[in-house]
Design an enzyme around this catalytic site. Structure first.
Site, short mmCIF file in Angstrom:
data_model
loop_
_atom_site.label_atom_id
_atom_site.label_comp_id
_atom_site.label_asym_id
_atom_site.label_seq_id
_atom_site.Cartn_x
_atom_site.Cartn_y
_atom_site.Cartn_z
N GLU A 96 83.54 -72.74 -29.40
CA GLU A 96 83.40 -71.36 -29.86
C GLU A 96 82.90 -70.46 -28.74
OE1 GLU A 96 81.55 -73.07 -33.55
OE2 GLU A 96 82.23 -71.17 -34.38
N GLY A 116 78.18 -76.64 -41.29
CA GLY A 116 79.03 -75.80 -42.13
C GLY A 116 80.45 -76.32 -42.00
N ARG A 165 78.29 -63.23 -30.59
CA ARG A 165 78.85 -63.67 -31.86
C ARG A 165 78.24 -62.83 -32.97
NH1 ARG A 165 77.21 -68.60 -35.65
NH2 ARG A 165 78.97 -68.46 -37.07
N ASN A 188 74.63 -66.27 -29.09
CA ASN A 188 74.79 -66.60 -30.50
C ASN A 188 73.40 -66.66 -31.13
OD1 ASN A 188 75.31 -67.66 -33.00
ND2 ASN A 188 76.43 -69.46 -32.27
N ARG A 231 76.20 -89.03 -40.06
CA ARG A 231 75.88 -90.34 -39.50
C ARG A 231 74.89 -91.08 -40.39
NH1 ARG A 231 74.89 -87.54 -33.78
NH2 ARG A 231 74.20 -86.00 -35.30
N ARG A 258 75.43 -77.20 -48.17
CA ARG A 258 75.96 -76.25 -49.14
C ARG A 258 76.91 -76.92 -50.13
NH1 ARG A 258 77.99 -72.64 -44.43
NH2 ARG A 258 76.01 -71.99 -43.53
N GLY A 296 84.45 -83.65 -37.75
CA GLY A 296 85.89 -83.75 -37.48
C GLY A 296 86.19 -84.44 -36.16
N GLU A 297 85.35 -84.17 -35.14
CA GLU A 297 85.62 -84.72 -33.82
C GLU A 297 85.13 -86.16 -33.67
OE1 GLU A 297 83.93 -81.94 -30.95
OE2 GLU A 297 84.83 -80.29 -32.07
N HIS A 353 87.57 -77.54 -39.95
CA HIS A 353 86.38 -77.39 -39.11
C HIS A 353 85.22 -78.01 -39.89
CE1 HIS A 353 83.58 -75.08 -36.35
NE2 HIS A 353 82.78 -75.43 -37.34
N LEU A 354 84.83 -79.24 -39.50
CA LEU A 354 83.84 -79.99 -40.26
C LEU A 354 82.59 -80.18 -39.42
CD1 LEU A 354 86.28 -82.76 -41.62
CD2 LEU A 354 85.82 -80.48 -42.58
N GLY A 355 81.70 -79.20 -39.46
CA GLY A 355 80.41 -79.32 -38.79
C GLY A 355 79.35 -79.43 -39.87
N HIS A 357 83.97 -68.88 -39.47
CA HIS A 357 84.43 -69.86 -38.46
C HIS A 357 85.76 -69.42 -37.84
CE1 HIS A 357 82.20 -73.41 -40.64
NE2 HIS A 357 81.42 -72.88 -39.70
N ASP A 402 73.17 -85.03 -42.34
CA ASP A 402 73.91 -85.56 -41.19
C ASP A 402 74.82 -86.70 -41.64
OD1 ASP A 402 74.66 -87.02 -38.81
OD2 ASP A 402 73.08 -85.90 -37.78
P1 ADP Z 1 77.19 -76.88 -36.53
O1 ADP Z 1 77.95 -76.66 -37.78
O2 ADP Z 1 75.71 -76.86 -36.71
O3 ADP Z 1 77.69 -76.11 -35.33
P2 ADP Z 1 78.42 -79.29 -35.41
O4 ADP Z 1 79.81 -78.84 -35.42
O5 ADP Z 1 77.80 -79.63 -34.10
O6 ADP Z 1 77.42 -78.37 -36.19
O7 ADP Z 1 78.31 -80.57 -36.36
C1 ADP Z 1 77.07 -81.17 -36.62
C2 ADP Z 1 77.30 -82.32 -37.58
O8 ADP Z 1 78.26 -83.22 -37.03
C3 ADP Z 1 76.07 -83.17 -37.82
O9 ADP Z 1 75.26 -82.66 -38.84
C4 ADP Z 1 76.68 -84.50 -38.22
O10 ADP Z 1 76.85 -84.52 -39.63
C5 ADP Z 1 78.05 -84.49 -37.60
N1 ADP Z 1 78.21 -85.53 -36.56
C6 ADP Z 1 77.83 -85.49 -35.28
N2 ADP Z 1 78.15 -86.65 -34.66
C7 ADP Z 1 78.73 -87.44 -35.58
C8 ADP Z 1 79.26 -88.76 -35.58
N3 ADP Z 1 79.27 -89.53 -34.49
N4 ADP Z 1 79.76 -89.24 -36.74
C9 ADP Z 1 79.77 -88.49 -37.86
N5 ADP Z 1 79.28 -87.24 -37.92
C10 ADP Z 1 78.76 -86.73 -36.81
#
Ligand code: ADP
Length: 399
Positions: free
Chosen positions: A387, A215, A94, A13, A287, A244, A335-336, A211-213, A183, A285
């Site tokens: 992924e 991105g 990817r 990737n 957190r 974004r 999300g996780e 899907h809440l990363g 995604h 982030d």
């Molecule tokens: P990417 O989109 O870069 O692949 P990920 O799916 O790993 O990213 O998500 C990263 C984001 O997840 C971090 O920027 C943060 O906002 C969030 N995150 C990670 N751990 C936690 C947590 N314990 N509580 C809330 N948000 C978290």
């Protein structure tokens, strides 16, 4: 190496300044080794390689992606497992933008390379670095098939009504302006896994995947096929993300050009890198956003309100598009791991049958799980995305 080891897939990737890789056994789903080369092209690059529970870090000078790939492969020789011992059957790359052409994993040949290159204007930040890594990989590992797995493929067959912008048709056609979605590898993997978690046939389910990363995107999936998604021509559209804007009135662009004297490149940078949670709070982030809220920061409170409001709108919209909802799944970093975002997104959606059990929601786990109460109309789930494994499995499906 274990002589009984299965064939493996090396997943690559490659981003604008980094290459992440993982050696995966697609049969068992286990990760045998993983690593990354980051800060490619900068003064000091960093290498990291994990194998057998041991992580090794190294500094190096890595002027370009080609050297990055060479370094990554050298780490296997150095730190194990050696790639011949690991029985690498294929390399899975990817690739972000597959355009109208690619609807699934594709063995890479000259024609495929040329098409990925032709699609670069649609994904200028992503396809070029993807391509450099693919070319370097082909040179360095010439004896195994290389497969492109596209972020857009799962959305290739979106219904026209969902994929079409209400734009002058000639302009849209000439410039390939439509909604592609991104995604897709994650949405496909997670929606299939969600069906397993609830023990029902994928074909029978109307699902929303969030899907809440960093991105973030939402997908509506009926019977395993995507019928809508929140990202569009680019990954900028849709949900509020780490940096974004997500959905925004396009006239904001005209306004900023005319009144703030910004250029298109300024606005591209603003919308993609300095907006979203970072724009609202100074931090991308989640957190950190929670920490600020705990300290009474009103901007952070508003930012979370905006984030959750947008999510709720998409869940409601997609339930309407699908004529109902059976499964709502949270995945990726936020999300996780973020029970607050999950609980607040579900709050007030009882009218759709969405309910979250507080104790289940608060439990920390790396396993796929149900967080709705027993007997709820809608199963609300947390399903960790993977992924790399999805790319490895899709790669093996065509070699
Ligand atoms: P990417 O989109 O870069 O692949 P990920 O799916 O790993 O990213 O998500 C990263 C984001 O997840 C971090 O920027 C943060 O906002 C969030 N995150 C990670 N751990 C936690 C947590 N314990 N509580 C809330 N948000 C978290």
């Amino acid at each position: 190496m274990n002589a009984a080891m299965n064939a493996t897939v090396l997943v690559i990737n490659s981003g604008s300044s980094s290459i992440k890789y993982q050696l995966i056994d697609p049969a068992t789903g286990s990760s045998i080794a993983a690593g990354l080369v980051e800060r490619i092209g900068e003064d000091g690059a960093r290498l990291e390689h994990t194998h057998d529970g041991l992580t090794t870090e190294r500094d190096a000078r890595v002027p370009d992606h080609r050297e990055g790939m060479r370094r990554a492969l050298a780490l296997f020789d150095d730190l194990g497992p050696s790639l011949p011992d690991a029985k690498v059957a294929a390399v899975g790359h990817r690739v972000v933008m597959g355009g109208r052409r690619f609807d699934g994993p594709t063995i890479i040949d000259d024609d495929v390379l040329a098409t990925i290159e032709r699609l670069a204007p649609l994904a200028p930040l992503h396809n070029p670095p993807n391509l450099v890594a693919v070319r370097a990989g082909l040179d360095l590992l010439p004896d195994v098939p290389h497969v492109a797995v596209f972020d857009t493929a799962f959305f290739h067959d979106l219904p026209d009504a969902a994929a079409t912008y209400a734009l002058d048709r000639e302009v849209a056609d000439r410039h390939a302006v439509r909604r592609y979605g991104f995604h897709g590898t994650s949405h496909e993997y997670v929606s299939a896994a969600a069906a397993d978690v609830v023990g029902r046939d994928l074909a029978d389910l109307r699902q929303v995947v969030l899907h809440l990363g960093n991105g973030a995107s939402a997908a509506a999936v009926v019977g395993g096929r995507a019928v809508d998604t929140s990202m569009g021509l680019t990954p900028l559209e849709g949900l509020v993300m780490g940096t974004r804007t997500g959905d925004i009135d396009p006239a904001v662009v005209f306004h900023l050009v005319r009144t703030a004297g910004m250029t298109v490149d300024d606005i591209d940078d603003l919308f993609n890198k300095r907006s979203g949670m970072r724009g609202l709070t100074g931090h991308n982030d989640m957190r950190e956003v929670h920490r600020l809220i705990a300290g009474g920061d009103p901007d952070a409170r508003l930012a979370l309100d905006v984030y959750v409001h947008r999510l709720k709108k998409y869940v409601g919209a997609y339930a309407a598009v699908m004529g109902g909802l059976d499964v709502l799944t949270f995945t990726a970093g936020v999300g996780e791991n973020d029970p607050v975002v999950r609980a607040r997104t579900a709050a007030g959606l009882q009218f759709l049958g969405v309910e979250v059990d507080p104790a289940r929601n608060d439990e920390r786990s790396d396993e796929p799980r149900v967080i709705s109460p027993d007997g709820a109309t809608v199963s609300v789930l947390v399903v960790p995305t993977n992924e790399e494994l999805a790319i490895a499995r899709q790669t093996m499906s065509v070699v």
